[in-house]
Design a protein around this motif. Structure first.
Motif, PDB file in Angstrom:
ATOM      1  N   UNK A  21       4.947 -48.059 -38.100  1.00  0.00           N
ATOM      2  CA  UNK A  21       5.171 -48.346 -36.686  1.00  0.00           C
ATOM      3  C   UNK A  21       4.619 -47.265 -35.784  1.00  0.00           C
ATOM      4  N   UNK A  22       4.706 -45.999 -36.234  1.00  0.00           N
ATOM      5  CA  UNK A  22       4.154 -44.879 -35.461  1.00  0.00           C
ATOM      6  C   UNK A  22       2.642 -44.991 -35.350  1.00  0.00           C
ATOM      7  N   UNK A  23       1.969 -45.423 -36.439  1.00  0.00           N
ATOM      8  CA  UNK A  23       0.510 -45.417 -36.498  1.00  0.00           C
ATOM      9  C   UNK A  23      -0.124 -46.630 -35.832  1.00  0.00           C
ATOM     10  N   UNK A  24       0.384 -47.841 -36.114  1.00  0.00           N
ATOM     11  CA  UNK A  24      -0.276 -49.044 -35.596  1.00  0.00           C
ATOM     12  C   UNK A  24       0.688 -50.032 -34.956  1.00  0.00           C
ATOM     13  N   UNK A  25       1.935 -49.644 -34.775  1.00  0.00           N
ATOM     14  CA  UNK A  25       2.897 -50.564 -34.190  1.00  0.00           C
ATOM     15  C   UNK A  25       3.349 -51.610 -35.207  1.00  0.00           C
ATOM     16  N   UNK A  26       4.069 -52.615 -34.717  1.00  0.00           N
ATOM     17  CA  UNK A  26       4.603 -53.659 -35.598  1.00  0.00           C
ATOM     18  C   UNK A  26       3.896 -54.996 -35.389  1.00  0.00           C
ATOM     19  N   UNK A  27       2.676 -54.933 -34.852  1.00  0.00           N
ATOM     20  CA  UNK A  27       1.845 -56.124 -34.623  1.00  0.00           C
ATOM     21  C   UNK A  27       2.540 -57.141 -33.729  1.00  0.00           C
ATOM     22  N   UNK A  28       3.179 -56.660 -32.689  1.00  0.00           N
ATOM     23  CA  UNK A  28       3.855 -57.551 -31.759  1.00  0.00           C
ATOM     24  C   UNK A  28       3.406 -57.307 -30.319  1.00  0.00           C
ATOM     25  N   UNK A  29       2.241 -56.646 -30.155  1.00  0.00           N
ATOM     26  CA  UNK A  29       1.729 -56.370 -28.809  1.00  0.00           C
ATOM     27  C   UNK A  29       0.678 -57.405 -28.409  1.00  0.00           C
ATOM     28  N   UNK A  30       0.593 -57.673 -27.118  1.00  0.00           N
ATOM     29  CA  UNK A  30      -0.383 -58.628 -26.602  1.00  0.00           C
ATOM     30  C   UNK A  30      -1.804 -58.102 -26.794  1.00  0.00           C
ATOM     31  N   UNK A  77     -19.602 -44.275 -32.341  1.00  0.00           N
ATOM     32  CA  UNK A  77     -18.357 -43.687 -31.836  1.00  0.00           C
ATOM     33  C   UNK A  77     -17.189 -44.668 -31.904  1.00  0.00           C
ATOM     34  N   UNK A  78     -17.493 -45.960 -31.887  1.00  0.00           N
ATOM     35  CA  UNK A  78     -16.412 -46.941 -31.991  1.00  0.00           C
ATOM     36  C   UNK A  78     -15.731 -46.879 -33.350  1.00  0.00           C
ATOM     37  N   UNK A  79     -16.291 -46.117 -34.284  1.00  0.00           N
ATOM     38  CA  UNK A  79     -15.677 -45.948 -35.595  1.00  0.00           C
ATOM     39  C   UNK A  79     -14.684 -44.791 -35.611  1.00  0.00           C
ATOM     40  N   UNK A  80     -14.482 -44.114 -34.482  1.00  0.00           N
ATOM     41  CA  UNK A  80     -13.482 -43.055 -34.427  1.00  0.00           C
ATOM     42  C   UNK A  80     -12.092 -43.634 -34.695  1.00  0.00           C
ATOM     43  N   UNK A  81     -11.223 -42.846 -35.337  1.00  0.00           N
ATOM     44  CA  UNK A  81      -9.915 -43.390 -35.713  1.00  0.00           C
ATOM     45  C   UNK A  81      -9.081 -43.881 -34.541  1.00  0.00           C
ATOM     46  N   UNK A  82      -9.121 -43.194 -33.389  1.00  0.00           N
ATOM     47  CA  UNK A  82      -8.276 -43.627 -32.280  1.00  0.00           C
ATOM     48  C   UNK A  82      -8.847 -44.842 -31.563  1.00  0.00           C
ATOM     49  N   UNK A  83     -10.047 -45.296 -31.957  1.00  0.00           N
ATOM     50  CA  UNK A  83     -10.674 -46.456 -31.325  1.00  0.00           C
ATOM     51  C   UNK A  83     -10.625 -47.673 -32.243  1.00  0.00           C
ATOM     52  N   UNK A  84     -11.288 -47.594 -33.398  1.00  0.00           N
ATOM     53  CA  UNK A  84     -11.385 -48.776 -34.247  1.00  0.00           C
ATOM     54  C   UNK A  84     -10.031 -49.187 -34.814  1.00  0.00           C
ATOM     55  N   UNK A  85      -9.127 -48.238 -35.019  1.00  0.00           N
ATOM     56  CA  UNK A  85      -7.807 -48.612 -35.536  1.00  0.00           C
ATOM     57  C   UNK A  85      -7.024 -49.478 -34.557  1.00  0.00           C
ATOM     58  N   UNK A  86      -7.445 -49.549 -33.280  1.00  0.00           N
ATOM     59  CA  UNK A  86      -6.785 -50.469 -32.348  1.00  0.00           C
ATOM     60  C   UNK A  86      -6.867 -51.904 -32.861  1.00  0.00           C
ATOM     61  N   UNK A  87      -7.913 -52.226 -33.614  1.00  0.00           N
ATOM     62  CA  UNK A  87      -8.057 -53.577 -34.167  1.00  0.00           C
ATOM     63  C   UNK A  87      -6.873 -53.900 -35.067  1.00  0.00           C
ATOM     64  N   UNK A  88      -6.339 -52.885 -35.754  1.00  0.00           N
ATOM     65  CA  UNK A  88      -5.226 -53.114 -36.671  1.00  0.00           C
ATOM     66  C   UNK A  88      -3.919 -53.398 -35.939  1.00  0.00           C
ATOM     67  N   UNK A  89      -3.879 -53.171 -34.604  1.00  0.00           N
ATOM     68  CA  UNK A  89      -2.680 -53.511 -33.837  1.00  0.00           C
ATOM     69  C   UNK A  89      -2.550 -55.033 -33.669  1.00  0.00           C
ATOM     70  N   UNK A  90      -3.667 -55.762 -33.821  1.00  0.00           N
ATOM     71  CA  UNK A  90      -3.690 -57.191 -33.529  1.00  0.00           C
ATOM     72  C   UNK A  90      -2.895 -57.987 -34.562  1.00  0.00           C
ATOM     73  N   UNK A 134      -4.198 -58.512 -24.790  1.00  0.00           N
ATOM     74  CA  UNK A 134      -4.653 -58.012 -23.496  1.00  0.00           C
ATOM     75  C   UNK A 134      -4.162 -56.577 -23.284  1.00  0.00           C
ATOM     76  N   UNK A 135      -2.915 -56.324 -23.659  1.00  0.00           N
ATOM     77  CA  UNK A 135      -2.383 -54.970 -23.552  1.00  0.00           C
ATOM     78  C   UNK A 135      -3.172 -54.016 -24.450  1.00  0.00           C
ATOM     79  N   UNK A 136      -3.487 -54.464 -25.663  1.00  0.00           N
ATOM     80  CA  UNK A 136      -4.253 -53.621 -26.589  1.00  0.00           C
ATOM     81  C   UNK A 136      -5.654 -53.382 -26.038  1.00  0.00           C
ATOM     82  N   UNK A 137      -6.252 -54.400 -25.399  1.00  0.00           N
ATOM     83  CA  UNK A 137      -7.582 -54.249 -24.811  1.00  0.00           C
ATOM     84  C   UNK A 137      -7.606 -53.225 -23.694  1.00  0.00           C
ATOM     85  N   UNK A 138      -6.590 -53.258 -22.819  1.00  0.00           N
ATOM     86  CA  UNK A 138      -6.503 -52.264 -21.750  1.00  0.00           C
ATOM     87  C   UNK A 138      -6.268 -50.880 -22.351  1.00  0.00           C
TER      88      UNK A 138
END
Length: 478
Positions: free
Chosen positions: A35-44, A250-263, A46-50
């Protein structure tokens, strides 16, 4: 009318309370390292995109890169604003679906863990975990940029300002991890959109109805797409090729590409990418401040302080201007924090998940260790930022672009090629890219880190394709 001094502290206090409130909500939803790293996959989506757009458009875009535009002109704007945006869009279109699919299959929390699940080699994932520590160079950039902004609005010197920024960001990320990062970034992202549009419109009059003509009046090279007078942006490759390639990587940086795992699922990818691209492209308009500062006739000695000096010049003259200045400065601070908190979450999760846990054979408490790791990263970042090098933007690019170069082959080929890949070939390509970038930049006379990293990326990709072709040829001969 409320005085500018009172408004400054009321707005700052309100922002701090909102951020800590959102972090408290995040902390209540964070139960474990996942949950600390990628959340619980319950975020919108659109929110993740912003959240992602705000992470990408950080202190670099809002505070440091306008200084490159101020010095180098149109070529720098095209490098960051056009070629960079194209690289971002292409990377997410090419990589998001495959990265999410493989991440879902392996339940990966971080990029090194994704690497381990793709290539099944602990040593290779450890190598990736350690080189991802190069992201600390960007932590330094953000700390320096935010401290420069604080000195423009508060009666405080830069070094105490560093400490204030560090304590504030680290405290709210320590509380809530990914949820704190996502919720606060949404707030910060909305503030950044407002300020971007405000500054874009406010200074547009400096072009006097003729954008290119105004820039060419400064010098022919300043208003040219390829600036022969620049040591960084002087030909097609340094402006467009390097900007596109390195931003893609640069989109392969951990704080960027891992956002995909929030979906939640692949069905959310279109909404996520669309939101990221629209908001991110809007943010590039802030680069115009570099033009405005130059056209306003400001003589600014330090490139890194262009945004601060322009804002003080434009908004300090009236009570309303001072109120506006306060809101802009707070928002620009938020822009830096929106990226810093993302890097901190990904770095701390990565250190625990991919270095401490494997080396300790799982005998650690992940969530506690992730928070202790944040503190260690903060101390290292503070030490490096205490006496920063000149041109902090180039310093950060040297580190982060090295990480981007080393990441591209393992990530790109790992996503696009479904069959097993030969680890010796992929690992050696990653090493070639990493060392080539630093050789070209430090010893080969290539001043622009984007160009040196792009040379390294092209070379490592060619090496990998040649290796795969040779392996295929040998297998056919057998």
């Amino acid at each position: 009318m409320i005085s500018a001094e009172v408004f400054k502290y009321v707005l700052t206090g309100t922002y701090v309370i909102l951020v800590y409130g959102l972090s408290w909500v995040g902390m209540r939803r964070t139960k474990d390292i996942s949950g600390f790293a990628i959340g619980n996959k319950d975020m919108s989506p659109y929110l993740i995109g912003i959240t992602l757009a705000a992470s990408i458009a950080s202190t670099a875009t809002f505070v440091i890169n306008p200084g490159f535009v101020y010095v180098h002109g149109l070529s720098a704007y095209l490098h960051y604003g056009v070629a960079g945006s194209a690289g971002i869009l292409t990377a997410f279109l090419v990589l998001s679906r495959g990265f999410l699919r493989l991440g879902e299959e392996s339940k990966a929390l971080t990029i090194p863990q994704w690497i381990y699940n793709r290539y099944h080699h602990r040593g290779f994932s450890l190598f990736f975990a350690f080189i991802n520590l190069l992201s600390i160079s960007f932590v330094v950039l953000i700390l320096v940029g935010c401290s420069l902004l604080m000195t423009g609005i508060f009666p405080i010197d830069q070094k105490p300002a560093l400490l204030v920024v560090l304590v504030f960001v680290f405290s709210y990320v320590l509380m809530g991890g990914t949820y704190a990062h996502a919720y606060t970034n949404t707030l910060q992202g909305i503030m950044m959109i407002i300020v971007t549009l405000l500054l874009f419109v406010q200074g547009f009059h400096y072009f006097d109805g003729d954008i290119l003509g105004s820039l060419r009046n400064i010098s022919p090279g300043y208003g040219a797409a390829l600036n022969p007078d620049s040591n960084l942006y002087y030909d097609f490759f340094s402006v467009f090729g390097g900007g596109f390639i390195v931003t893609f990587a640069l989109m392969l940086q951990p704080h960027i590409l891992t956002k995909v795992l929030y979906l939640r699922s692949e069905a959310d990818i279109g909404k996520f990418i669309g939101t990221t691209v629209v908001v991110g492209t809007l943010f590039t308009l802030i680069l115009m401040v570099g033009f405005y500062a130059r056209l306003a006739g400001l003589e600014i000695e330090s490139q890194d302080t262009v945004v601060r000096e322009y804002l003080l010049h434009e908004f300090s003259g009236s009570p309303l201007g001072q109120l506006t200045l306060t809101f802009i400065f707070i928002t620009l601070l938020a822009a830096g924090m929106s990226t810093l908190d993302g890097i901190l979450v990904s770095l701390s999760a990565m250190v625990v998940n991919d270095i401490v846990t494997p080396l300790s054979k799982g005998k650690t408490k992940g969530l506690a260790w992730s928070r202790w790791t944040l503190i260690a990263v903060g101390i290292i970042g503070l030490l490096l930022a205490w006496n920063p090098p000149p041109l902090i933007g180039l310093f950060a690019q040297k580190g982060v672009y090295g990480l981007a170069a080393a990441s591209l082959v393992p990530m790109l080929f790992g996503v696009l090629v479904r069959k097993p890949l030969p680890l010796p070939l992929i690992a050696s390509a990653s090493l070639i890219a990493l060392f080539s970038h630093y050789y070209f930049n430090l010893f080969g006379g290539v001043a622009n880190p984007a160009v040196s990293a792009s040379y390294a990326i092209i070379g490592s990709c060619a090496y990998t394709l040649a290796g795969l072709a040779l392996i295929h040829f040998i297998q056919r001969k057998k």
